[in-house]
Design a protein around this motif. Structure first.
Motif, mmCIF file in Angstrom:
data_model
loop_
_atom_site.group_PDB
_atom_site.id
_atom_site.type_symbol
_atom_site.label_atom_id
_atom_site.label_comp_id
_atom_site.label_asym_id
_atom_site.label_seq_id
_atom_site.Cartn_x
_atom_site.Cartn_y
_atom_site.Cartn_z
ATOM 1 N N LEU A 47 0.819 -1.209 0.000
ATOM 2 C CA LEU A 47 0.000 0.000 0.000
ATOM 3 C C LEU A 47 0.855 1.262 0.000
ATOM 4 C CD1 LEU A 47 -3.069 0.478 -0.034
ATOM 5 C CD2 LEU A 47 -2.982 0.650 2.465
ATOM 6 N N ARG A 61 -4.567 6.685 0.266
ATOM 7 C CA ARG A 61 -4.485 5.228 0.091
ATOM 8 C C ARG A 61 -5.854 4.614 0.375
ATOM 9 N NH1 ARG A 61 -0.470 6.884 -1.811
ATOM 10 N NH2 ARG A 61 1.704 6.300 -1.362
ATOM 11 N N ILE A 62 -6.195 3.580 -0.390
ATOM 12 C CA ILE A 62 -7.426 2.823 -0.161
ATOM 13 C C ILE A 62 -7.060 1.349 -0.119
ATOM 14 C CG2 ILE A 62 -9.699 2.185 -1.032
ATOM 15 C CD1 ILE A 62 -9.820 4.861 -2.479
ATOM 16 N N SER A 122 -8.898 -2.621 0.653
ATOM 17 C CA SER A 122 -10.128 -3.377 0.883
ATOM 18 C C SER A 122 -9.779 -4.859 0.912
ATOM 19 C CB SER A 122 -11.157 -3.093 -0.218
ATOM 20 O OG SER A 122 -12.364 -3.779 0.034
ATOM 21 N N CYS A 161 -14.072 4.179 -6.184
ATOM 22 C CA CYS A 161 -12.712 4.135 -5.636
ATOM 23 C C CYS A 161 -11.808 5.150 -6.343
ATOM 24 C CB CYS A 161 -12.130 2.727 -5.761
ATOM 25 S SG CYS A 161 -12.899 1.532 -4.634
ATOM 26 N N LEU A 204 -9.807 8.430 -4.597
ATOM 27 C CA LEU A 204 -8.352 8.342 -4.540
ATOM 28 C C LEU A 204 -7.720 9.632 -5.072
ATOM 29 C CD1 LEU A 204 -6.281 6.118 -3.739
ATOM 30 C CD2 LEU A 204 -6.214 5.465 -6.162
ATOM 31 N N MET A 263 -4.172 2.107 -4.414
ATOM 32 C CA MET A 263 -5.215 1.261 -3.831
ATOM 33 C C MET A 263 -4.790 -0.200 -3.912
ATOM 34 S SD MET A 263 -9.243 0.868 -4.869
ATOM 35 C CE MET A 263 -10.219 -0.487 -4.171
ATOM 36 N N GLN A 279 -3.160 -4.364 -7.078
ATOM 37 C CA GLN A 279 -2.740 -3.000 -6.743
ATOM 38 C C GLN A 279 -3.053 -2.101 -7.937
ATOM 39 O OE1 GLN A 279 1.404 -1.763 -7.114
ATOM 40 N NE2 GLN A 279 1.449 -1.456 -4.884
#
Length: 419
Positions: A174, A247-248, A250, A269, A273, A279, A386
């Motif tokens: 990340l 940053r995301i 999940s 998303c 962002l 992400m 990613q």
């Protein structure tokens, strides 16, 4: 007459499935028959009535688990995992019957309806599984309640070590920098988001979930953290979240989105962002062609869930404008994780009985057992994808992952216990 016919048809279906090992089947008539090579592993099952056999012949994907839950398919030697392993190890090499092909075609047509996860339905689906008695998950999960695939660097390490390694692996990919704002979509009980704040030194971590029970625990545990002021947990649908974020991440949530909402998910998303953001999406995926959700899992465990193939989610990701910067496939890591969960659950089965009942315990044992065999024998894996808005948001080579993991591990060693 019908009992004898049922026994003959079941034997005809079992014979090509059980190649290695040995499965003994005791029919309601008292007659028994053995299948396989007669070698290890071995298991024995008994049917209490002929209708149970007909039910399995009619719809094995749904009714095998149901007959086990109802006590009409009884495992007399070994465990239900042993039985499933004998049946599924070579199942891909066996053609399915015309009846099953018809059912499969019908279920593919029903898939869009079952996965039509609008806000209200999405919340109800989550409550079905995650808002169970809070004590249940302590019976088999690690201390951080990581209810997703662990990362086994050696293969034989304890579950707690592998789950910590998973969080470290995710945080490294990340590329979290001090002070950054991070969104955790489907944060569960908050273990990963706490790690990102405490160890990865994120500035602010927002965790969203649709589970009331998970939200309460996440908030409680956040109060015990030395980074409590940087942790924010919300009961919120991802479609309603406001950004932006640096940053995301999940983990284990994308399986609940539904194919009809892939475009909405990735577009949201991207909008959340920042321009130089990164992400990371970690979820269960299908390494084969698109398929429908297992009907037993759909009914009893994860309604509205789906295990997407690459060909199902990648087009939506591409249409969103996000750039794929890395893809990693974790193949047997979830099988190892599920083995730990299953063994822990079975060791504390009596405590589960105090929370629920015998039928529930059989259901949970079947769920953990079937899931493990799926990851071992049915082309199910974990994808870590990613992505970014710009290609240059991520380093040129993957060397940074090992370097960042080493730095994170050092921070873990330096931190004193705080919970």
């Amino acid at each position: 007459m019908f009992g004898k016919l049922a026994e003959q048809l079941l034997a005809r279906n079992l014979a090509p499935l059980v190649v290695t090992g040995m499965l003994e089947v005791v029919f309601p008539s008292g007659k028994s028959q053995r299948f396989g090579a007669g070698t290890s592993p071995t298991a024995s099952i008994r049917f209490s009535d002929t209708r149970a056999i007909w039910a399995i012949l009619r719809d094995p994907d749904l009714n095998f688990g149901e007959m086990f839950m109802q006590g009409r398919l009884v495992v007399e030697q070994g465990s239900i995992y042993d039985v499933l392993e004998l049946l599924l190890r070579h199942a891909k090499n066996v053609p399915v019957s015309a009846t099953v092909r018809t059912l499969d075609a019908w279920r593919m047509r029903l898939k869009p309806l079952l996965q039509h996860n609008l806000r209200r339905k999405a919340r109800a689906n989550v409550a079905h599984h995650y808002d169970l008695d809070d004590q249940l998950y302590d019976l088999f999960l690690d201390g951080e309640r990581q209810y997703s695939c662990a990362y086994f660097e050696q293969g034989d390490e304890p579950l707690e070590v592998a789950q910590l390694a998973k969080m470290r692996h995710l945080a490294a990919k990340l590329l979290v920098e001090p002070g950054q704002q991070v969104l955790d979509i489907g944060c569960g009980w908050g273990g990963l988001s706490r790690y990102l704040a405490e160890v990865a030194d994120a500035g602010q971590v927002t965790g969203i979930t649709l589970s009331v029970e998970q939200l309460e625990v996440a908030r409680q545990r956040a109060t015990l953290s030395d980074k409590a002021a940087q942790l924010d947990y919300r009961l919120e649908d991802y479609r309603d979240t406001q950004g932006p974020f640096d940053r995301i991440v999940s983990v284990g949530m994308f399986e609940h989105v539904g194919t009809a909402f892939h475009d909405a998910f990735f577009q949201q998303c991207r909008s959340l962002l920042r321009e130089d953001g990164v992400m990371l999406l970690h979820f269960i995926g299908n390494s084969d062609v698109p398929d429908f959700n297992n009907p037993w899992i759909e009914r009893y465990i994860f309604p509205g869930g789906h295990i997407p193939s690459m060909s199902e989610f990648m087009p939506a990701l591409e249409r969103s404008g996000l750039v794929v910067t890395d893809v990693e496939v974790l193949r047997l890591h979830y099988a190892l994780t599920l083995r730990h969960w299953r063994e822990r659950f079975m060791a504390k089965r009596a405590q589960a009985m105090e929370l629920y009942d015998e039928r529930f315990c059989r259901m949970w044992e079947f769920y953990l057992s079937m899931s493990e065999t799926a990851f071992r024998y049915q082309d199910i894996a974990v994808f870590q994808v990613q992505m970014a808005r710009k290609q240059e948001a991520v380093p040129l080579t993957r060397d940074y992952i090992s370097a960042r993991k080493a730095a994170l591990a050092e921070r873990e060693r330096q931190r004193s216990p705080h919970r």
